[in-house]
Scaffold this motif. Structure first.
Motif, PDB file in Angstrom:
ATOM      1  N   UNK A   1       1.040  -1.139   0.134  1.00 27.50           N
ATOM      2  CA  UNK A   1       0.039   0.169  -0.481  1.00 27.50           C
ATOM      3  C   UNK A   1       0.738   1.205   0.431  1.00 27.50           C
ATOM      4  N   UNK A   2       0.082   2.580  -0.655  1.00 27.42           N
ATOM      5  CA  UNK A   2       1.176   3.588  -0.255  1.00 27.42           C
ATOM      6  C   UNK A   2       1.215   4.024   0.826  1.00 27.42           C
ATOM      7  N   UNK A   3       0.817   4.600   1.858  1.00 35.63           N
ATOM      8  CA  UNK A   3       0.698   4.836   2.492  1.00 35.63           C
ATOM      9  C   UNK A   3       2.220   4.073   3.077  1.00 35.63           C
ATOM     10  N   UNK A   4       2.917   4.453   3.988  1.00 33.55           N
ATOM     11  CA  UNK A   4       3.751   3.664   3.944  1.00 33.55           C
ATOM     12  C   UNK A   4       3.172   2.901   6.300  1.00 33.55           C
ATOM     13  N   UNK A   5       2.200   3.758   7.316  1.00 33.21           N
ATOM     14  CA  UNK A   5       1.672   3.940   8.216  1.00 33.21           C
ATOM     15  C   UNK A   5       0.468   2.374   7.885  1.00 33.21           C
ATOM     16  N   UNK A   6       0.146   3.356   7.056  1.00 35.44           N
ATOM     17  CA  UNK A   6      -1.474   2.640   6.371  1.00 35.44           C
ATOM     18  C   UNK A   6      -0.734   1.212   5.557  1.00 35.44           C
ATOM     19  N   UNK A   7      -0.074   0.712   4.856  1.00 37.58           N
ATOM     20  CA  UNK A   7       0.537  -0.726   4.297  1.00 37.58           C
ATOM     21  C   UNK A   7       0.665  -1.431   6.481  1.00 37.58           C
ATOM     22  N   UNK A   8       2.056  -0.675   7.025  1.00 39.02           N
ATOM     23  CA  UNK A   8       1.904  -1.383   8.257  1.00 39.02           C
ATOM     24  C   UNK A   8       0.658  -1.809   9.302  1.00 39.02           C
ATOM     25  N   UNK A   9      -0.648  -1.121   9.142  1.00 35.87           N
ATOM     26  CA  UNK A   9      -1.120  -1.535   9.898  1.00 35.87           C
ATOM     27  C   UNK A   9      -1.404  -2.674   9.697  1.00 35.87           C
ATOM     28  N   UNK A  10      -2.362  -2.160   7.969  1.00 34.95           N
ATOM     29  CA  UNK A  10      -3.125  -3.259   7.579  1.00 34.95           C
ATOM     30  C   UNK A  10      -2.275  -4.940   7.594  1.00 34.95           C
ATOM     31  N   UNK A  11      -1.484  -4.545   6.979  1.00 31.34           N
ATOM     32  CA  UNK A  11      -0.236  -5.984   7.041  1.00 31.34           C
ATOM     33  C   UNK A  11      -0.501  -6.448   9.042  1.00 31.34           C
ATOM     34  N   UNK A  12       0.029  -5.467   9.382  1.00 30.52           N
ATOM     35  CA  UNK A  12      -0.481  -6.109  11.247  1.00 30.52           C
ATOM     36  C   UNK A  12      -1.683  -6.427  11.532  1.00 30.52           C
ATOM     37  N   UNK A  13      -2.476  -6.021  10.997  1.00 32.67           N
ATOM     38  CA  UNK A  13      -4.228  -6.453  10.734  1.00 32.67           C
ATOM     39  C   UNK A  13      -4.770  -7.429  10.813  1.00 32.67           C
ATOM     40  N   UNK A  14      -4.593  -8.160   9.729  1.00 29.78           N
ATOM     41  CA  UNK A  14      -4.451  -8.828   8.753  1.00 29.78           C
ATOM     42  C   UNK A  14      -3.448 -10.540   9.277  1.00 29.78           C
ATOM     43  N   UNK A  15      -2.376 -10.227   9.721  1.00 30.57           N
ATOM     44  CA  UNK A  15      -1.938 -11.271  10.198  1.00 30.57           C
ATOM     45  C   UNK A  15      -1.846 -11.446  11.569  1.00 30.57           C
ATOM     46  N   UNK A  16      -3.075 -10.849  12.565  1.00 29.70           N
ATOM     47  CA  UNK A  16      -3.522 -10.874  13.634  1.00 29.70           C
ATOM     48  C   UNK A  16      -4.477 -11.467  13.731  1.00 29.70           C
ATOM     49  N   UNK A  17      -5.816 -11.267  12.110  1.00 30.64           N
ATOM     50  CA  UNK A  17      -6.743 -11.888  11.969  1.00 30.64           C
ATOM     51  C   UNK A  17      -6.275 -13.387  11.931  1.00 30.64           C
ATOM     52  N   UNK A  18      -5.144 -13.660  11.329  1.00 31.17           N
ATOM     53  CA  UNK A  18      -5.430 -15.024  10.772  1.00 31.17           C
ATOM     54  C   UNK A  18      -4.755 -15.620  11.653  1.00 31.17           C
ATOM     55  N   UNK A  19      -3.977 -14.890  12.480  1.00 31.17           N
ATOM     56  CA  UNK A  19      -3.614 -16.076  13.406  1.00 31.17           C
ATOM     57  C   UNK A  19      -4.523 -16.442  14.814  1.00 31.17           C
ATOM     58  N   UNK A  20      -5.236 -15.272  14.562  1.00 28.94           N
ATOM     59  CA  UNK A  20      -5.805 -15.591  16.230  1.00 28.94           C
ATOM     60  C   UNK A  20      -7.121 -15.342  16.320  1.00 28.94           C
TER      61      UNK A  20
END
Length: 594
Positions: free
Chosen positions: A120-139
Motif C-alpha cells: 500500500x502507498x502510505x507506509x503507516x497504512x501498509x504497516x497497519x493493514x499487514x499487522x491487522x490481517x496477520x493478527x486476524x489470521x493467527x487468532x
C-alpha cells in the motif's frame, strides 16, 4: 407522551437493564406506536401488528419477520399489564435464515494478502493493514474486535490480548504465538516512528493517526483481493474467515486433512449453561454487579475450571456439576496457596466466588443438592489481621520530593500522589478521575463514585488545591479527559500507577531509609490519609465517612495502629498497686535448683 409511548420506554428500560442492547427495538417500536395510534387502537392487536410488520410492501420476508418479532416481544410484555393486548402468532411471514458459505483462505492466499497490504502507498497504512490481517489470521478475532483494541489491551510482554465488551458484551483473553507477538512488536515500533502525535489511543492507527474504521478496512480488503484475483463476482472472501484455513494435520495423514472427530462439537454438560446463566441472570440481571465484581468472579471460576480440567483430563465444557465436588474444591484451594502462592485472603475471595456460583446452581439443579451442600460447607480460612502500614510525614515528604518536577510525568505523579495522600482515594477511584471531577472554586473538592457505587465528595486543602490548579492549567483538555493521563492522552491503568509509585519509592529511599522496611503500595497512601486524620484528633466515624467505608468496623483497624491513642488511654487510668515479689525456696534442694 401517550400511554403506549410510556409502555415502550418501560419495556426498553427493563430489557436493557437485563443486558440487552435492543438498538433495533428502540428505532422501530416508536413506529409501531405511531401506526397503532393512527389506526385508533389503544393497545396491540394481531391484525394491526401484522399489517405494520408487512411494511414496506417491497421488502423481503426476512425484514417483515424481524419487525414482527419485535412487535411480538413488546406485545408479550404489554399483555401482562393490559389483558386486552393480543400477541401476534409467529411464522406469519415465510422467512428463511440464509448464512453465506464462508470462504476458506489458503496459506498461499494469506501470504499474498499480506504482501498486497505491504505494498500500500502510505507506509503507516501498509504497516497497519499487514499487522491487522496477520493478527486476524493467527487468532481468528472479529474485525471489529481487532480495530477496537486499545494500546493497554495488547500485552506483548505476556503475549496476551484482552478483548473488552465484544459480541454479547463478553470479554475474553486471547493468547498470542511468540511469532505473532514479535510481529506486533515490530509494528508498534514502526507505528510510533511514523506517527509521533497520534490522535487516538487505538492500537491500530490509520494514516491520519486516528482509529481504523470498519468500512475503510473492508474497502482496503476488497481492493487488495480484487487486484490479486482472489475476489470475483461469485467469490467474496472476508477477513473474519482468515483463520478457518489453518488446519492441524494428523500424524497418519500427510495430506493434512482435518479429522472428522475434530469437527464435532464437545458435548456440553449442565455446568456450562448454568455457569453462563449465573453471570447473565444472577450477577448482571438480578444483582446488577459492578464490572470489577464480575471480573473477579470470572477470574476465580476460570482458575477453578482450568484446575478441574487438568485434574480430570476433560475439557471445561464437558465438566459436570458432580465432578466439582468438595474434595476437588478443597484441592483447588490448596493449589492456590501452594502452587500459585496466593495469600489466605485471596484464597477466601476465590472460595466466596465458588460459593456464590454453587448457591445459584442449588436452585436450578436440585439433583446435585447433596454435592453442592458439601461444597457450600467448606469454610473460609482464618487470617491474621496485621497492623496497617502507613507513611509518616517525613516519608510522605520524601516520596513527593522524589518526583522530578522538571518533567511532565514527574509533575503528574507529584499531583497524583499528593491528591491520594490528602483524600485517601482508592486506586480504582484515582484512575477513573476526569478533569470535571475536580472543583477548584469555593469549597474545593474532588468527586468520586467508589466501591459499591457510593458517590462522595472529598474536600481539598489549599496546598492540594494549588497543586491540582497548576496541573490542570498546564495541559488543557476536555472535561471528560482523564485527570492523570498517559503521555498519549489515555487513561492510566492501575498497574501503571503502581509501577510509577515503585519507581519513585526507589529514589525516595535514598533520602528516607525508613521506607526500605515498609511494603508501600497505593493502598498504603490511603492508609496514610486515614492515619493523618486520626492523629489530628478526628473521630473514627468522620474517617469512615471520608474514606467511604460501608461499616465502621472497617475503620476501627486504624485505632489499633495508633500507639499514641492507646498511650493516652492508659495514662488516664489509675496505676495498679502491684509490687514486684521474689521467690524464696523453702528447701535446700529447691534452692540448689533455682
Amino acid at each position: 407522551m401517550s400511554a403506549l409511548d410510556a409502555h415502550v420506554e418501560d419495556y426498553l428500560r427493563l430489557r436493557r437493564a437485563l443486558g440487552f442492547k435492543l438498538e433495533r427495538h428502540g428505532l422501530v417500536l416508536p413506529q409501531l406506536v405511531a401506526y397503532l395510534e393512527a389506526a385508533g387502537a389503544a393497545t396491540v392487536t394481531s391484525e394491526l401488528a401484522i399489517a405494520w410488520a408487512g411494511l414496506p410492501k417491497g421488502a423481503r420476508p426476512n425484514h417483515w419477520a424481524a419487525r414482527l418479532a419485535v412487535a411480538r416481544g413488546f406485545a408479550r410484555y404489554l399483555q401482562t399489564i393490559d389483558p386486552a393486548t393480543e400477541v401476534p402468532p409467529p411464522g406469519v411471514f415465510p422467512a428463511r435464515r440464509h448464512r453465506p458459505t464462508p470462504y476458506l483462505w489458503s496459506q498461499e492466499e494469506i501470504r499474498r494478502l499480506l504482501e498486497g497490504a505491504r505494498a500500500l502507498r502510505s507506509p503507516l497504512r501498509a504497516a497497519t493493514h499487514e499487522a491487522l490481517f496477520g493478527l486476524l489470521a493467527t487468532t481468528g478475532m472479529r474485525l471489529g474486535e481487532a480495530i477496537g483494541l486499545g494500546r493497554d489491551d495488547v500485552d506483548l510482554v505476556a503475549g496476551v490480548i484482552t478483548i473488552r465488551e465484544a459480541k454479547f458484551d463478553r470479554s475474553r483473553l486471547v493468547p498470542l504465538h511468540p511469532t505473532t507477538a514479535e510481529a506486533l512488536s515490530r509494528y508498534v515500533a514502526r507505528r510510533d516512528r511514523l506517527c509521533l502525535r497520534p490522535r487516538s489511543t487505538a492500537f491500530f492507527l490509520s494514516s491520519a493517526g486516528t482509529a481504523l474504521q470498519r468500512s475503510a478496512v473492508d474497502k482496503t480488503l476488497r481492493k487488495i483481493t480484487t487486484s490479486l484475483g482472489i475476489r470475483t463476482a461469485t467469490v467474496r472472501p472476508r477477513a473474519r474467515h482468515l483463520l478457518v484455513s489453518v488446519r492441524l494435520p494428523r500424524a497418519d495423514d500427510p495430506g493434512g486433512r482435518t479429522p472428522r472427530r475434530a469437527l464435532r462439537s464437545t458435548a456440553m454438560s449442565a455446568l456450562a449453561p448454568g455457569l453462563q446463566a449465573f453471570f447473565t441472570d444472577r450477577l448482571i440481571g438480578q444483582r446488577a454487579a459492578s464490572p470489577n465484581t464480575i471480573g473477579a468472579y470470572k477470574t476465580s471460576l476460570r482458575l477453578l475450571l482450568g484446575f478441574a480440567a487438568q485434574r480430570t483430563a476433560k475439557a471445561p465444557a464437558a465438566l459436570d456439576i458432580a465432578e466439582l465436588d468438595a474434595p476437588l474444591i478443597a484441592a483447588f484451594l490448596d493449589h492456590l496457596e501452594a502452587d500459585r502462592h496466593n495469600s489466605v485472603a485471596t484464597r477466601n475471595n476465590r472460595l466466596a466466588a465458588v460459593h456464590s456460583l454453587f448457591a445459584y446452581l442449588a436452585l436450578h439443579h436440585p439433583e446435585h443438592a447433596a454435592s453442592i451442600q458439601r461444597v457450600l460447607a467448606i469454610p473460609p480460612k482464618r487470617t491474621e489481621r496485621n497492623l496497617v502500614t502507613y507513611l509518616t510525614d517525613p516519608e510522605v515528604d520524601a516520596l513527593l520530593g522524589a518526583c522530578d518536577q522538571t518533567s511532565w510525568t514527574g509533575r503528574r505523579d507529584h499531583a497524583m500522589f499528593a491528591l491520594t495522600v490528602q483524600t485517601g482515594l482508592r486506586i480504582s477511584e484515582l484512575a477513573d478521575l476526569t478533569r470535571q471531577d475536580v472543583a477548584l472554586g469555593a469549597g474545593a473538592n474532588v468527586h468520586t463514585v467508589g466501591k459499591g457505587r457510593k458517590e462522595r465528595r472529598t474536600p481539598l486543602v489549599p496546598a492540594t488545591r494549588a497543586v491540582l490548579k497548576a496541573w490542570l492549567g498546564e495541559r488543557p483538555g476536555e472535561p471528560t479527559d482523564p485527570l492523570f493521563p498517559t503521555v498519549t492522552g489515555g487513561r492510566l491503568s492501575r498497574d501503571a500507577i503502581e509501577r510509577r509509585l515503585t519507581r519513585h519509592l526507589t529514589v525516595a529511599t535514598d533520602t528516607c531509609p525508613s521506607l526500605r522496611a515498609k511494603h508501600v503500595t497505593m493502598h498504603t497512601l490511603r492508609h496514610t490519609a486515614a492515619m493523618r486524620l486520626l492523629l489530628a484528633g478526628n473521630d473514627v466515624t468522620v474517617i469512615a465517612l471520608w474514606l467511604g467505608h460501608e461499616q465502621i468496623e472497617t475503620t476501627n483497624l486504624y485505632l489499633h495502629a495508633d500507639m499514641g491513642h492507646k498511650q493516652r488511654a492508659i495514662d488516664r487510668t489509675k496505676p495498679l498497686a502491684a509490687k514486684p515479689g521474689r521467690y524464696r525456696p523453702s528447701d535446700s534442694l529447691l534452692a540448689f535448683l533455682v
